[in-house]
Structures are given as C-alpha cells and as structure tokens.
Design a protein around this motif. Sequence first.
Motif, PDB file in Angstrom:
ATOM      1  N   ARG B  18       0.837  -1.196   0.000  1.00 14.43           N
ATOM      2  CA  ARG B  18       0.000   0.000   0.000  1.00 14.43           C
ATOM      3  C   ARG B  18       0.874   1.248   0.000  1.00 14.43           C
ATOM      4  O   ARG B  18       1.911   1.283   0.666  1.00 14.43           O
ATOM      5  CB  ARG B  18      -0.883   0.003   1.243  1.00 14.43           C
ATOM      6  N   THR B  20       0.663   5.506   0.582  1.00 14.95           N
ATOM      7  CA  THR B  20      -0.147   6.616   1.089  1.00 14.95           C
ATOM      8  C   THR B  20       0.578   7.926   0.828  1.00 14.95           C
ATOM      9  O   THR B  20       1.701   8.130   1.314  1.00 14.95           O
ATOM     10  CB  THR B  20      -0.419   6.456   2.590  1.00 14.95           C
ATOM     11  N   ARG B  61      -8.436   0.416  -6.725  1.00 16.82           N
ATOM     12  CA  ARG B  61      -7.326   0.431  -5.762  1.00 16.82           C
ATOM     13  C   ARG B  61      -6.880   1.858  -5.436  1.00 16.82           C
ATOM     14  O   ARG B  61      -6.151   2.078  -4.476  1.00 16.82           O
ATOM     15  CB  ARG B  61      -6.131  -0.395  -6.268  1.00 16.82           C
ATOM     16  N   SER B  63      -7.836   5.447  -4.020  1.00 17.70           N
ATOM     17  CA  SER B  63      -8.866   6.106  -3.235  1.00 17.70           C
ATOM     18  C   SER B  63      -8.326   7.409  -2.668  1.00 17.70           C
ATOM     19  O   SER B  63      -7.141   7.525  -2.352  1.00 17.70           O
ATOM     20  CB  SER B  63      -9.369   5.201  -2.115  1.00 17.70           C
ATOM     21  N   THR B  74      -4.508   7.097  -1.517  1.00 20.26           N
ATOM     22  CA  THR B  74      -4.056   5.760  -1.149  1.00 20.26           C
ATOM     23  C   THR B  74      -4.173   4.835  -2.344  1.00 20.26           C
ATOM     24  O   THR B  74      -5.198   4.835  -3.040  1.00 20.26           O
ATOM     25  CB  THR B  74      -4.889   5.197   0.019  1.00 20.26           C
ATOM     26  N   SER B  76      -4.012   0.900  -2.923  1.00 15.83           N
ATOM     27  CA  SER B  76      -4.099  -0.211  -1.974  1.00 15.83           C
ATOM     28  C   SER B  76      -3.114  -1.330  -2.254  1.00 15.83           C
ATOM     29  O   SER B  76      -2.583  -1.936  -1.330  1.00 15.83           O
ATOM     30  CB  SER B  76      -5.527  -0.764  -1.948  1.00 15.83           C
ATOM     31  N   SER B  77      -2.880  -1.663  -3.489  1.00 15.25           N
ATOM     32  CA  SER B  77      -1.963  -2.759  -3.828  1.00 15.25           C
ATOM     33  C   SER B  77      -1.253  -2.366  -5.119  1.00 15.25           C
ATOM     34  O   SER B  77      -1.826  -2.471  -6.207  1.00 15.25           O
ATOM     35  CB  SER B  77      -2.736  -4.062  -4.020  1.00 15.25           C
TER      36      SER B  77
END
Lengths: 123, 108
Positions: B18, B20, B61, B63, B74, B76-77
């Motif tokens: 992830r 951020t 993925r 967001s 973010t 996610s993967s």
Amino acid sequence: EMQLVESGGNLVQPGGSLRLSCAASGFSFSNYWMSWVRQVPGKGLEWVAIIKQDGSEKYYVGSVKGRFTLSRDNAKNSLDLQMNSLRAEDTAVYYCARSFSSGWYGHYYFDHWGQGTLVTVSS
Amino acid sequence: EIVMTQSPATLSVSPGERATLSCRASQSVSNYLAWYQQRPGQPPRLLIYGASTRATGIPARFSGSGSGTHFTLTISSLQSEDFAVYYCQQYNNWPLYTFGQGTKLEIK
C-alpha cells in the motif's frame, strides 16, 4: 474518442512571440471551459489560463497577465494561446486541458489533457 | 495564493504493498481537490476529483480522502504501472488554481 492535440511549440528568443493551438475532437468543445497548463521539464505543473465556453471570460496566472492572450473558435473546435514578450521562465511544455466542473461555477478540474507542445525561450 | 504541499517528495514501496501520499493546503479548499498521475513522457491523467471521487476508468485500488486542508491518496496494492509522479491540485480558489510539487512513487 476524445482528443486534444497541441501545436505551435518552438524555440524563440527572449522578447519574441509564439502562438500555440489546440485542436479538439470527440466531444462538444463549445460546452466546456478550456485551460492551458504548463510544466517546466522535470518540474511541477502550473495552471496558466482558462476561458469560458463562449470566450466571454478569460483568466490568467499573474506571471503571464498582459503578455498572453487566450482565445477560442468554437466553429473550428480550436483553442489558441498567443504568447508575447516571452521570457526564459516561460520555457515549458504547454498542455491544453478540458476544464470540468461537477456543477459549480469557479470549480474546474482538468479531466482530459493533450500530449503537450514544448516552448523553449532562449537566445 | 493557496500553496499545496505534498509529502513525501519520493516514496519507495514494493509492488503489492500500500502507498499513502499526502497533500496539504495552506488554507481550506473544502473538498475541491483533485489528484493526477503522470507517467514519464505522458501528460497528467485525472485520478480523483472532489477529494474522493474516482474519475472514469480509474481502478478501485485508488482512493482519495480528506477535506479542508489535509488530503490523502491511497493506492491499496501497487501494480507496476502505478509507479509514477502524483500531483494534487486545488480548484477552490477561483481562478488561481494551484498544484502541489508532486510525489514520485518509485519501486523499492
């Protein structure tokens, strides 16, 4: 398919002029505000100017006011940026971008971009 | 002028993990915040607008969150194609829109 294609970028001497054009296709050009955004190679993005659908409102970043003029021809689906009194700090890739709002005047993000055209100001 | 500050300048993350990314505004921009992705040699691509709404065709993925002065993107993967530079942009202060300086997301 929606397309924005910029042209007109070139090498120009300080104090010189250049006219950039953006040809739009694949959407109703006359329904959208349109902008120019520039990027010094390897650096960040800077919004330059925006024009209303009918050309009646135009706004510029302070550093280009009085030197750059934005215009559009809805019959030809084209957007132009006349750049005068060019300076070294105007050197950048210039992107044409469709400016979209979710419904509120004055709140536009850039949902489609052209590939850009390089302007180099140097002697 | 509203100053947008992104952090970190460079983020090293492994594929599948992830990521951020942070964006702060010098004064409130409400939720008028967009995120863009720029791959080398390509124009920016709109990812998120309204701080949290994904643009058409953007994978789930990605967001976005936040409001006021603090925003987060973010991923996610991470996939290989996600390694790029990311910019935030405020479009609250009409007509002077400003961008952050960018976060480069690189493979660890």
